[in-house]
Write an enzyme that holds these catalytic residues in place. Structure first.
Site, short mmCIF file in Angstrom:
data_model
loop_
_atom_site.label_atom_id
_atom_site.label_comp_id
_atom_site.label_asym_id
_atom_site.label_seq_id
_atom_site.Cartn_x
_atom_site.Cartn_y
_atom_site.Cartn_z
N HIS A 95 0.83 -1.20 0.00
CA HIS A 95 0.00 0.00 0.00
C HIS A 95 0.87 1.26 0.00
O HIS A 95 1.25 1.75 1.06
CB HIS A 95 -0.90 0.00 1.24
N HIS A 148 -2.21 -0.85 7.13
CA HIS A 148 -1.81 -1.12 5.74
C HIS A 148 -0.68 -0.19 5.30
O HIS A 148 0.03 -0.49 4.36
CB HIS A 148 -3.01 -1.00 4.81
N LEU A 172 -8.98 -2.83 10.67
CA LEU A 172 -9.19 -1.41 11.02
C LEU A 172 -9.94 -1.22 12.33
O LEU A 172 -10.79 -2.03 12.70
CB LEU A 172 -9.86 -0.69 9.86
N GLY A 177 -10.97 4.60 7.38
CA GLY A 177 -11.46 3.26 7.67
C GLY A 177 -11.51 2.98 9.16
O GLY A 177 -12.46 2.40 9.67
N HIS A 197 -4.09 3.28 -3.36
CA HIS A 197 -4.24 2.67 -2.03
C HIS A 197 -3.49 1.35 -1.86
O HIS A 197 -2.59 1.26 -1.03
CB HIS A 197 -5.73 2.45 -1.72
N ARG A 247 -19.65 -18.88 37.62
CA ARG A 247 -19.45 -17.43 37.51
C ARG A 247 -19.25 -16.78 38.87
O ARG A 247 -18.60 -15.76 39.00
CB ARG A 247 -20.62 -16.76 36.79
N GLU A 297 -18.49 -4.15 23.85
CA GLU A 297 -17.64 -5.32 23.97
C GLU A 297 -16.41 -5.23 23.08
O GLU A 297 -15.31 -5.64 23.45
CB GLU A 297 -18.43 -6.59 23.62
N ASP A 299 -33.85 -15.76 28.91
CA ASP A 299 -33.43 -14.71 27.96
C ASP A 299 -33.48 -15.20 26.51
O ASP A 299 -33.50 -14.39 25.58
CB ASP A 299 -32.04 -14.17 28.32
N HIS A 347 -29.53 -14.95 23.44
CA HIS A 347 -28.56 -14.83 24.52
C HIS A 347 -27.91 -16.17 24.87
O HIS A 347 -27.10 -16.23 25.79
CB HIS A 347 -29.23 -14.23 25.76
N ARG A 358 -24.03 -19.69 34.24
CA ARG A 358 -24.95 -18.81 34.97
C ARG A 358 -25.56 -19.57 36.15
O ARG A 358 -25.73 -19.03 37.22
CB ARG A 358 -26.09 -18.37 34.04
#
Lengths: 673, 673
Positions: free
Chosen positions: B33, B73, B123, B163, B267, B360, B413, B471, B475, B522
């Site tokens: 690039h 890039h 990206l 990007g 590019h 958990r 997340e 749920d 989920h 859970r």
């Protein structure tokens, strides 16, 4: 509009009915999210009773407004509205909230016969779906509307939460919606200042109004409990023709609960006996019975039934007149809504040529070949159209106020996934989207929902292995195939050559029962001589014997997909010369293969032949289903590297010598190790 | 600063050297690039020669400024700078750009000894990494800095592209960075108006300045080829202490190329012979030889070596004085940088109790137990701390200008994944992040990069199956385990009970060689009586015999993970009563198991015993590695549903009866089918 005292009272009763049905349902299920319906009931009430054009008795009426509950955890808000306005959802179903076999799942599940427009819950997805729905509305309108006949003319309303707006997919989709100027899109942002961990102040202090203004949305702010303000804002939003609208509504999660309102405690747990009682007292609601609907409230909401009938009848009349005036268009309209492809659509399908060709190059020929006959084929790429071959030549762009057929999703794979889902919902369109296979990771949550909703979305994932070459390990998929293959209902196809790629495309275009992912090579691949070897039409079976042994005894089976089929066939030549009874199975799609009868599968992979090698330049995870414990794999057990593709295949052992060696080793012959 | 004519000329030469090394390297590789390094060389020049505090002869000097090339890039930009300023990257290496075994991969690959701070290319990832680096800088400073001793005091500079900014992860990370007020973060946005499909106008017309202002960033605009403007903006950005900075620099992709500048043609492909020639002519550059570095240019850049030595020596002196004044802190500093956990850290680890407990729930006890001794343990949740148990009690929040230990990632997340990577880079910290397993999909691209960079990130993924219950399918993870297990280098562990969960946590905290994903239930699970059954310490082997047969002959093996181990053990009891020689293998981690010697693996799964059933409430993809073609699986071959968890396990066949039936069927006994 100014209400009299008694009308205001009735309005409050209606709003409280939504709240209390939700509270009681969550309480009975001992599971669910009461805070959102309690907080946002007034918004929903105004939208559903004064603006939403819908027919509860025919949720499939084409020209209805769409309603997207992006904050899907507030499902009881939607179920309350559906019951109250007269959809086929009884109070008994509401009492079965979150129970096995009920129609009132924990999060809304796409049910076109029930008025649930899309599956939501994973935050941000509904937001992007709505953008896709607005694209669909505009695109279909462009094709079918004629002066005096706006047969496609509806709004897409959504309710979105803090969580929706925090998710990156929403940012991507919002930016794109602004670029497209989707005036029919109207979102209510439920600005309640609370997320699960507490006040949104701990993590979400951005200026949402300014952010959406930067995306070129029209932004308004209202008090989410003031019906007049809400109504005025919706009125204005409907009048905004060239920009999507965000109405920021300040609301209170758990409205009415003396101890839980405005706290995260109202979000995801039942209020509890005592707090339910206190809330009912505060809102002057009878403590008993639960699921109480005051006199007159149902009648008020059920006006939607008459209104809906009238609206649909008007539209039907309009359509009849339209059909008389534009019979060809009307016929086409009916066909696309039945999911029928027009006669002769396949005439545009290309023939494979002799010279080597990347399977990704087949895409452009197919799309451009069939596009003239398939007006509902529309899609684009996440800024990789030139590399994935998905540009429809001569059909213009779908950007700003242009209504061509090439969408430019930008470097926004996730929004692409969510928008494609929205475009596919309700049928009629054949939406497709492309990117490199590695970036399927970025859009995975949307792919999963396409599979769950059985939407006919076509994904074109190119650059499918270390064949990517110099771009290196960040761009070379390893684990993506395993992950996609594990999604129930997603058909994953990795064709071996141009002939298989054409069959795969045909299957993808015809399939209406769920999404298809086409996995295409960057590099050129030889074209298998179908005079000499088995027909590519066998691809539809998922796996087939492409080259067999001429010997009496079959000893060894090489199973491969995509580019690696050619390696297997070269090894087949060598092994055959050396006297091994060997077969090559091309296995482009596990799920199609598993859909065949055992008899067929056993013909392809006879149980007695346990010497098997699976060859695929990707993670071995899953291949033992076909090679067993006694077989072997030639796969990628590490990340790739940056170098020319040919060097990588050599370095990582994708050579005839290595295949031959592995095969012989299984047979215990010399030359193996 | 005003330059004399000759200085301006030298400056231009330096900038053009970066451009032309990049052009020539891409040309020689016939891959890469060129457009980005050509367009953004002036920005890089100003940053690297006037601002970046670094020591090319010791890329690991702790207090260096970090440089993140999020637009990965443009790797040749970075390699040019590394070579020119004196890092251990020869011109020969640059001539080997994108070749097998070279240090100059297609996209930058994390190499702490070479000055490459993070792997970029996908990206948006680098953008989020930089935010994590800034969190790390502030957190370590908070722990170790003392009045007069700012031993932690560096900036994080980044170069980000259109990007990058289109990707949702960047939006998420930017919003969070603004909330945190990360003043040490300074990004140059390379606003060149071009993406692969053409002008950014086709999809990216948002107002970036306004958007970042909405996130509470300081925003400036400059001409990206005006060194004075660039310098002034960087100066101002460095002075901004409470907000991250975005400098929007208008640049021209492919600067200098007569026919390709400002087009997407510059590019991702070599300029070509002819255009390279024309470009060199335009920039008054000698046509031959390639890789030309004019007299004086290297000296100019190499001043960085002396400067760097002086800066590092000053810092070392500072640290010596610090160590004299604060010996305890200095000792702790050295220990964390060697990746050593302090003596006695395990004392805080909890003991499992007798009563049933969700795995958990173990997390909160472990984290809060060890936190007092492990000051470098810092993390948080994507708005699910109460559900995932990851809150450190009494340690305050890391928000705004507070420097506690609980990060609030919000419903973001993906940014969490990228930020955790940035926090982990360079060692010292033990970063963790939590969400539901289903939402690991949202952060998958970052998990992959953690694995590729071998970063010690701990993921806590709870709500690990249909055990999620009400749920519903949106989920309930199905395919997530298969996808994660297929990532090379990611250790995936799904403990069966509290005892295994504690061992898994111990392993995760001690592991420095790569990321660990802890998959937690859970629902409550019984605690296996370790007096009676095998020790949970066996978890470190990935799989072990937890309950064996007392009979002479082993006939049947039940293999399970997590909650399903208990089902297997119940079936074991029934089958044993019925006279079957049956064994239960707990297999919490495939990759740990595969890391054992074959001898051990064959003890656990004797090849002669082919009657095997794998039991896991997730996709069966991958399990045939252990059960073979002759074995069976009891897995989830569809999406889940909304209902109480116990109902779902029953409905989907996770019952003792069904396991017994499947086991007997394999043995050909009555009761099977």
């Amino acid at each position: 509009m100014t209400l009299k005292g008694s009308e205001r009272e009735r309005e409050d009763q209606c709003i409280n009915t939504i709240r209390m049905l939700s509270v009681d349902a969550v309480e009975k299920a001992q599971s669910g999210h009461p805070g959102m319906p309690m907080g946002d009931a007034a918004l929903a009430y105004v939208l559903w009773t004064r603006f939403l054009r819908h027919n509860p008795k025919n949720p499939r009426w084409f020209n209805r407004d769409r309603f997207v509950l992006s904050a899907g955890h507030g499902s009881m808000l939607l179920y309350s509205l559906l019951h109250l306005t007269g959809y086929d959802l009884s109070l008994d179903e509401i009492k079965q909230f979150r129970q096995w076999g009920s129609r009132t799942a924990g999060h809304p599940e796409y049910s076109p016969d029930l008025g649930i427009e899309t599956t939501t819950g994973p935050l941000g997805q509904g937001f992007a779906n709505g953008v896709g729905m607005a694209v669909r509305e505009r695109y279909l309108g462009q094709i079918y509307n004629r002066p005096g006949f706006s047969i496609v003319d509806y709004y897409i309303y959504g309710m979105v939460s803090d969580g929706d707006l925090m998710e990156g997919i929403a940012s991507e989709a919002a930016s794109m919606a602004g670029n497209l100027g989707l005036g029919k899109l109207v979102y209510l942002y439920l600005d309640n200042g609370i997320s699960i961990e507490g006040s949104t102040d701990i993590t979400f202090t951005e200026d949402v109004a300014q952010r959406f203004a930067s995306y070129k949305w029209d932004v308004q702010k209202v008090d989410g409990n003031d019906c007049d303000q809400i109504g005025k804002a919706l009125e204005k939003a409907r009048g905004e023709k060239t920009r999507p609208s965000l109405i920021i509504a300040r609301t209170s999660i758990g409205f009415g609960s003396p101890n839980k309102q405005d706290t995260s405690g109202a979000h995801g747990s039942p209020l509890g006996d005592e707090e339910t009682k206190l809330t009912k007292e505060r809102l002057k609601w009878p403590l008993e019975p639960p699921f109480h609907i005051p006199d007159g409230v149902l009648e008020m909401f059920r006006r939607a039934v008459d209104h809906g009938r009238v609206m649909e009848n008007d539209w039907k009349q309009l359509f009849e007149n339209y059909a008389a005036r534009h019979p060809g268009l009307a016929e086409s309209w009916r066909a696309i809504h039945e999911g029928k492809l027009p006669d002769g659509w396949k005439e545009g399908m290309p023939e494979a040529e002799d010279q080597p060709m990347a399977t990704r190059s087949v895409t452009g020929r197919v799309l451009n070949g069939v596009a003239p006959k398939l007006a509902t084929l529309i899609g684009g790429s996440a800024d990789l159209a030139p590399s994935t071959g998905t540009h429809l030549e001569g059909y213009g762009d779908f950007i700003h106020d242009e209504n061509g057929r090439n969408l430019h999703f930008g470097v926004r794979e996730h929004a692409m996934g969510g928008i494609l889902n929205g475009m596919a919902l309700g049928g009629a369109l054949i939406p497709y989207g492309s990117t490199f296979l590695i970036f399927s990771d970025y859009m995975k949550p949307s792919i999963r929902l396409a599979a769950m909703m059985k939407l006919p979305v076509i994904y074109i994932f190119t650059h499918d292995s270390i064949g990517v070459g110099e771009d290196g390990p960040t761009h070379q998929p390893i684990e993506q195939l395993a992950g996609l293959r594990a999604i129930p209902g997603l058909t994953v196809i990795r064709p071996a050559d141009a002939t298989e790629a054409i069959v795969a495309w045909e299957l993808a275009l015809e399939r209406r029962e769920g999404p298809v992912a086409l996995i295409m090579s960057r590099q050129k691949l030889p074209v298998i001589d179908r005079q000499r070897y088995a027909s590519a039409a066998n691809l539809t079976k998922g796996g087939y014997v492409v080259a067999d042994t001429a010997r009496d005894t079959l000893e060894l089976i090489l199973i491969a997909t995509g580019a690696e089929v050619h390696l297997a066939m070269d090894a087949h030549t060598t092994l055959t010369k050396e006297g091994v009874g060997v077969r090559v199975v091309s296995m482009p799609s596990w799920d199609l293969f598993e859909g065949q009868e055992k008899g067929y599968r056993d013909t392809v992979l006879p149980p007695s032949v346990t010497a098997r090698v699976a060859i695929e330049a990707a993670s071995p995870v899953g291949w033992h289903r076909y090679v067993g414990i006694e077989g072997d794999t030639l796969c990628m057990e590490r990340f790739g590297a940056s170098a020319p593709a040919a060097v990588l295949f050599e370095q990582f052992g994708f050579t005839v010598d290595n295949v031959v060696k592995k095969g012989k080793a299984l047979l215990g012959r010399r030359g193996g190790d």
